[in-house]
Scaffold this motif. Structure first.
Motif, PDB file in Angstrom:
ATOM      1  N   GLU A  68      13.943  17.151  10.636  1.00 19.31           N
ATOM      2  CA  GLU A  68      14.321  17.585  11.983  1.00 19.31           C
ATOM      3  C   GLU A  68      15.320  16.618  12.607  1.00 19.31           C
ATOM      4  O   GLU A  68      15.238  16.275  13.790  1.00 19.31           O
ATOM      5  CB  GLU A  68      13.087  17.720  12.875  1.00 19.31           C
ATOM      6  N   GLY A  69      16.258  16.177  11.800  1.00 19.01           N
ATOM      7  CA  GLY A  69      17.316  15.303  12.289  1.00 19.01           C
ATOM      8  C   GLY A  69      17.013  13.830  12.209  1.00 19.01           C
ATOM      9  O   GLY A  69      17.908  13.016  12.443  1.00 19.01           O
ATOM     10  N   ARG A  70      15.777  13.455  11.884  1.00 21.92           N
ATOM     11  CA  ARG A  70      15.404  12.053  11.771  1.00 21.92           C
ATOM     12  C   ARG A  70      15.359  11.628  10.315  1.00 21.92           C
ATOM     13  O   ARG A  70      14.905  12.382   9.458  1.00 21.92           O
ATOM     14  CB  ARG A  70      14.051  11.799  12.431  1.00 21.92           C
ATOM     15  N   ILE A  71      15.828  10.408  10.058  1.00 16.53           N
ATOM     16  CA  ILE A  71      15.878   9.888   8.700  1.00 16.53           C
ATOM     17  C   ILE A  71      14.510   9.316   8.330  1.00 16.53           C
ATOM     18  O   ILE A  71      13.940   8.505   9.058  1.00 16.53           O
ATOM     19  CB  ILE A  71      16.964   8.811   8.572  1.00 16.53           C
ATOM     20  N   GLN A  92      16.337  24.454   7.508  1.00 14.29           N
ATOM     21  CA  GLN A  92      15.580  23.630   6.567  1.00 14.29           C
ATOM     22  C   GLN A  92      15.220  22.315   7.258  1.00 14.29           C
ATOM     23  O   GLN A  92      15.969  21.335   7.176  1.00 14.29           O
ATOM     24  CB  GLN A  92      16.398  23.368   5.293  1.00 14.29           C
ATOM     25  N   PRO A  93      14.097  22.266   7.958  1.00 11.12           N
ATOM     26  CA  PRO A  93      13.754  21.057   8.733  1.00 11.12           C
ATOM     27  C   PRO A  93      13.607  19.817   7.881  1.00 11.12           C
ATOM     28  O   PRO A  93      14.018  18.735   8.285  1.00 11.12           O
ATOM     29  CB  PRO A  93      12.432  21.433   9.405  1.00 11.12           C
ATOM     30  N   CYS A  94      13.016  19.963   6.704  1.00 12.93           N
ATOM     31  CA  CYS A  94      12.830  18.813   5.814  1.00 12.93           C
ATOM     32  C   CYS A  94      13.677  19.021   4.571  1.00 12.93           C
ATOM     33  O   CYS A  94      13.450  19.957   3.804  1.00 12.93           O
ATOM     34  CB  CYS A  94      11.355  18.652   5.434  1.00 12.93           C
ATOM     35  N   ARG A  95      14.635  18.160   4.367  1.00 12.91           N
ATOM     36  CA  ARG A  95      15.513  18.288   3.205  1.00 12.91           C
ATOM     37  C   ARG A  95      15.976  16.898   2.786  1.00 12.91           C
ATOM     38  O   ARG A  95      16.048  15.966   3.579  1.00 12.91           O
ATOM     39  CB  ARG A  95      16.731  19.154   3.543  1.00 12.91           C
ATOM     40  N   MET A  96      16.281  16.801   1.519  1.00 14.13           N
ATOM     41  CA  MET A  96      16.800  15.550   0.979  1.00 14.13           C
ATOM     42  C   MET A  96      18.312  15.550   1.105  1.00 14.13           C
ATOM     43  O   MET A  96      18.978  16.510   0.719  1.00 14.13           O
ATOM     44  CB  MET A  96      16.398  15.385  -0.484  1.00 14.13           C
ATOM     45  N   LEU A  97      18.863  14.495   1.651  1.00 11.91           N
ATOM     46  CA  LEU A  97      20.302  14.383   1.787  1.00 11.91           C
ATOM     47  C   LEU A  97      20.918  14.113   0.422  1.00 11.91           C
ATOM     48  O   LEU A  97      20.507  13.192  -0.287  1.00 11.91           O
ATOM     49  CB  LEU A  97      20.661  13.266   2.772  1.00 11.91           C
ATOM     50  N   GLU A  98      21.896  14.910   0.065  1.00 10.81           N
ATOM     51  CA  GLU A  98      22.446  14.850  -1.280  1.00 10.81           C
ATOM     52  C   GLU A  98      23.697  13.993  -1.394  1.00 10.81           C
ATOM     53  O   GLU A  98      23.940  13.373  -2.428  1.00 10.81           O
ATOM     54  CB  GLU A  98      22.770  16.268  -1.770  1.00 10.81           C
ATOM     55  N   HIS A  99      24.508  13.989  -0.351  1.00 10.07           N
ATOM     56  CA  HIS A  99      25.825  13.368  -0.467  1.00 10.07           C
ATOM     57  C   HIS A  99      25.793  11.953   0.098  1.00 10.07           C
ATOM     58  O   HIS A  99      25.318  11.727   1.211  1.00 10.07           O
ATOM     59  CB  HIS A  99      26.870  14.201   0.279  1.00 10.07           C
ATOM     60  N   GLN A 114      27.022  23.751  13.130  1.00 12.92           N
ATOM     61  CA  GLN A 114      26.624  23.934  11.738  1.00 12.92           C
ATOM     62  C   GLN A 114      25.503  22.991  11.346  1.00 12.92           C
ATOM     63  O   GLN A 114      24.567  23.390  10.634  1.00 12.92           O
ATOM     64  CB  GLN A 114      27.848  23.728  10.832  1.00 12.92           C
ATOM     65  N   GLU A 115      25.567  21.745  11.786  1.00 17.30           N
ATOM     66  CA  GLU A 115      24.485  20.803  11.488  1.00 17.30           C
ATOM     67  C   GLU A 115      23.179  21.226  12.154  1.00 17.30           C
ATOM     68  O   GLU A 115      22.098  21.098  11.555  1.00 17.30           O
ATOM     69  CB  GLU A 115      24.887  19.400  11.947  1.00 17.30           C
ATOM     70  N   LYS A 116      23.256  21.741  13.359  1.00 14.39           N
ATOM     71  CA  LYS A 116      22.048  22.195  14.048  1.00 14.39           C
ATOM     72  C   LYS A 116      21.443  23.393  13.330  1.00 14.39           C
ATOM     73  O   LYS A 116      20.209  23.477  13.164  1.00 14.39           O
ATOM     74  CB  LYS A 116      22.385  22.549  15.489  1.00 14.39           C
ATOM     75  N   LEU A 154      36.789  21.526  16.689  1.00 13.08           N
ATOM     76  CA  LEU A 154      36.257  21.298  15.343  1.00 13.08           C
ATOM     77  C   LEU A 154      34.980  20.472  15.397  1.00 13.08           C
ATOM     78  O   LEU A 154      34.044  20.714  14.616  1.00 13.08           O
ATOM     79  CB  LEU A 154      37.317  20.606  14.493  1.00 13.08           C
ATOM     80  N   LEU A 155      34.905  19.511  16.299  1.00 12.66           N
ATOM     81  CA  LEU A 155      33.683  18.720  16.445  1.00 12.66           C
ATOM     82  C   LEU A 155      32.517  19.579  16.918  1.00 12.66           C
ATOM     83  O   LEU A 155      31.380  19.430  16.442  1.00 12.66           O
ATOM     84  CB  LEU A 155      33.917  17.581  17.438  1.00 12.66           C
ATOM     85  N   ILE A 156      32.782  20.528  17.826  1.00  9.32           N
ATOM     86  CA  ILE A 156      31.725  21.426  18.295  1.00  9.32           C
ATOM     87  C   ILE A 156      31.255  22.334  17.165  1.00  9.32           C
ATOM     88  O   ILE A 156      30.048  22.589  17.010  1.00  9.32           O
ATOM     89  CB  ILE A 156      32.231  22.233  19.498  1.00  9.32           C
ATOM     90  N   GLN A 157      32.170  22.823  16.353  1.00  8.00           N
ATOM     91  CA  GLN A 157      31.789  23.665  15.218  1.00  8.00           C
ATOM     92  C   GLN A 157      30.922  22.899  14.224  1.00  8.00           C
ATOM     93  O   GLN A 157      29.930  23.432  13.711  1.00  8.00           O
ATOM     94  CB  GLN A 157      33.042  24.196  14.530  1.00  8.00           C
ATOM     95  N   ARG A 158      31.281  21.644  13.950  1.00  9.11           N
ATOM     96  CA  ARG A 158      30.471  20.851  13.030  1.00  9.11           C
ATOM     97  C   ARG A 158      29.073  20.613  13.593  1.00  9.11           C
ATOM     98  O   ARG A 158      28.081  20.681  12.850  1.00  9.11           O
ATOM     99  CB  ARG A 158      31.165  19.506  12.776  1.00  9.11           C
TER     100      ARG A 158
END
Length: 417
Positions: A221-224, A74-81, A66-68, A59-63
């Motif tokens: 791209e994964g950076r905050i 969408q390289p640049c996105r606003m985190l919603e949650h 999915q995150e990758k 399950l950790l590998i699947q997550r």
């Protein structure tokens, strides 16, 4: 019947039948369907073994996949949650305050209960016993245990032996700077991990400032990346921590409890009133037990949203999205990791050490015998202390304490199968 069908696999069929029959006879026909059943916790056989993962590796590998894929799409996105976007979870703010108050009430109650029922701790290992006399079960693994036949050497304990709160590094900005570097280990304070969890979930402490955002952050791209243009009014400075009086000096960081410490609670306890008021003790133990369950249940709710990590080989804990980089691990295989921790998902027992102890049915009776240890049950030290002072046994710990088992007498051990 064709004998060829069973010729090649008689052991497999008999093994399956044997284990299914053993479960039914040993545990009872309704035990597997009983959610309250829990057996005595068993420690790891080998310290080199890694802690079991709460979430399966598949399950950790699947997550992670999915995150990758989401970052690539969408390289640049606003985190919603929240809390991943830097904002608080509104429904957990009050829960964090309840957990913080419950911890204070728990420590205050335990400091008074240990005056009534003494706590024994082994001089050479971490074994703890609730009662006037220590048990005779030979489970000591400390220095020189071989010459003593694994017999414990008991001395008086305190509140810290009843419940253990591991410490972690305090994060000023859990999203913008989620990791503490090795060079920062002396400048960042260390506080109980459950207090840090409450701070990140919404509790504000004057001596432990933390950044509260009003706008969500972005992920590039994964950076905050934080585009909030609000002026920083709570910049972290070393002067904020100069007035902190550490409880115990540590090799890694400054330790700060955030609430009244255990030693202070024991000193502030009124020793002049030593009257044996059983109803007052019972009410105090019931309130302490309620504080324990309130703290545990609230911490579990917060941990569903706020990540807590632990080392897979040692008790180190870190509250936040990532583990720290301080090279302080001394467990097995630490040489290959250069002293860094092997971080994984933590459980509630990693955040709050329950410290399981043997259950004593009669404090005035003989001490627990090593030959009868398979008939004895266990319980968290907080639960055992509260039960010994008059609190009814909780339903979820009845099977673990083995209240339905009648141990034989010492002279009847050889007669029992």
């Amino acid at each position: 019947m064709n004998s060829r069908l069973f010729k090649g696999q008689p052991f497999r069929l008999n093994q399956t039948y044997f284990f299914s029959y053993e479960r039914t006879v040993t545990l009872g026909p309704h035990t597997l369907l009983d959610p309250l059943y829990s057996d005595i916790p068993k420690p790891r056989r080998d310290k080199s073994q890694r802690k079991p993962l709460p979430t399966p590796m598949k399950l950790l590998i699947q997550r992670a996949k999915q995150e990758k894929e989401a970052r690539m799409a969408q390289p640049c996105r606003m985190l919603e949650h929240p809390p991943d976007n830097g904002l608080l979870v509104p429904e957990l703010v009050e829960v964090a305050h309840q957990v913080y108050r419950a911890r204070q009430s728990l420590l205050s109650g335990l400091a008074k209960l240990v005056k009534v029922i003494p706590v024994q701790r082994c001089r050479f290992c971490n074994e703890v016993h609730i009662g006037h006399v220590g048990h005779e079960i030979r489970t000591c693994v400390g220095p020189g245990s071989g010459s003593r036949s694994a017999t414990h050497v008991w001395r008086r304990g305190g509140v810290r032996d009843v419940v253990f709160f591991p410490k972690c590094f305090h994060l000023y900005d859990r999203v913008g700077k989620p990791r503490v570097g090795h060079s920062e280990r002396h400048s960042v304070p260390r506080i109980p991990a459950i207090v840090e969890l409450c701070i990140q979930a919404g509790v504000n402490l004057e001596k432990l400032p933390t950044r509260r955002r009003t706008k969500p952050v972005y992920s590039m791209e994964g950076r905050i990346v934080d585009f909030e243009l609000v002026a920083e009014t709570n910049e972290i400075k070393n002067s904020h921590f100069e007035n902190i009086d550490p409880l115990v000096s540590s090799n890694f960081g400054t330790e700060f409890d955030g609430v009244t410490t255990n030693f202070e609670l024991e000193k502030n306890t009124d020793n002049s009133d030593e009257s044996n008021d059983r109803p007052a003790e019972r009410d105090l133990s019931i309130g302490t037990m309620e504080s324990w369950f309130e703290m545990i249940s609230g911490a579990k709710k917060i941990m569903d949203k706020y990540s807590v990590l632990t080392c897979g080989y040692c008790p180190e804990v870190q509250v936040g999205p990532k583990g720290h980089k301080v090279r302080m691990c001394k467990a097995t295989k630490h040489q290959s990791r250069d002293g860094q921790h092997a971080w994984q998902e933590a459980t509630i027992e990693d955040l709050v050490g329950p410290n399981y102890v043997w259950h004593v049915r009669d404090l005035n009776g003989p001490s627990l015998d090593n030959k009868l240890k398979r008939y004895y049950g266990k319980a968290p030290a907080v639960v055992e202390l509260c039960v010994q002072t008059g609190t009814p046994v909780p339903d979820q710990y009845r099977s673990m304490m083995r209240l339905d088992v009648i141990p034989p007498n010492r002279d009847e051990v050889d007669l029992v199968a």
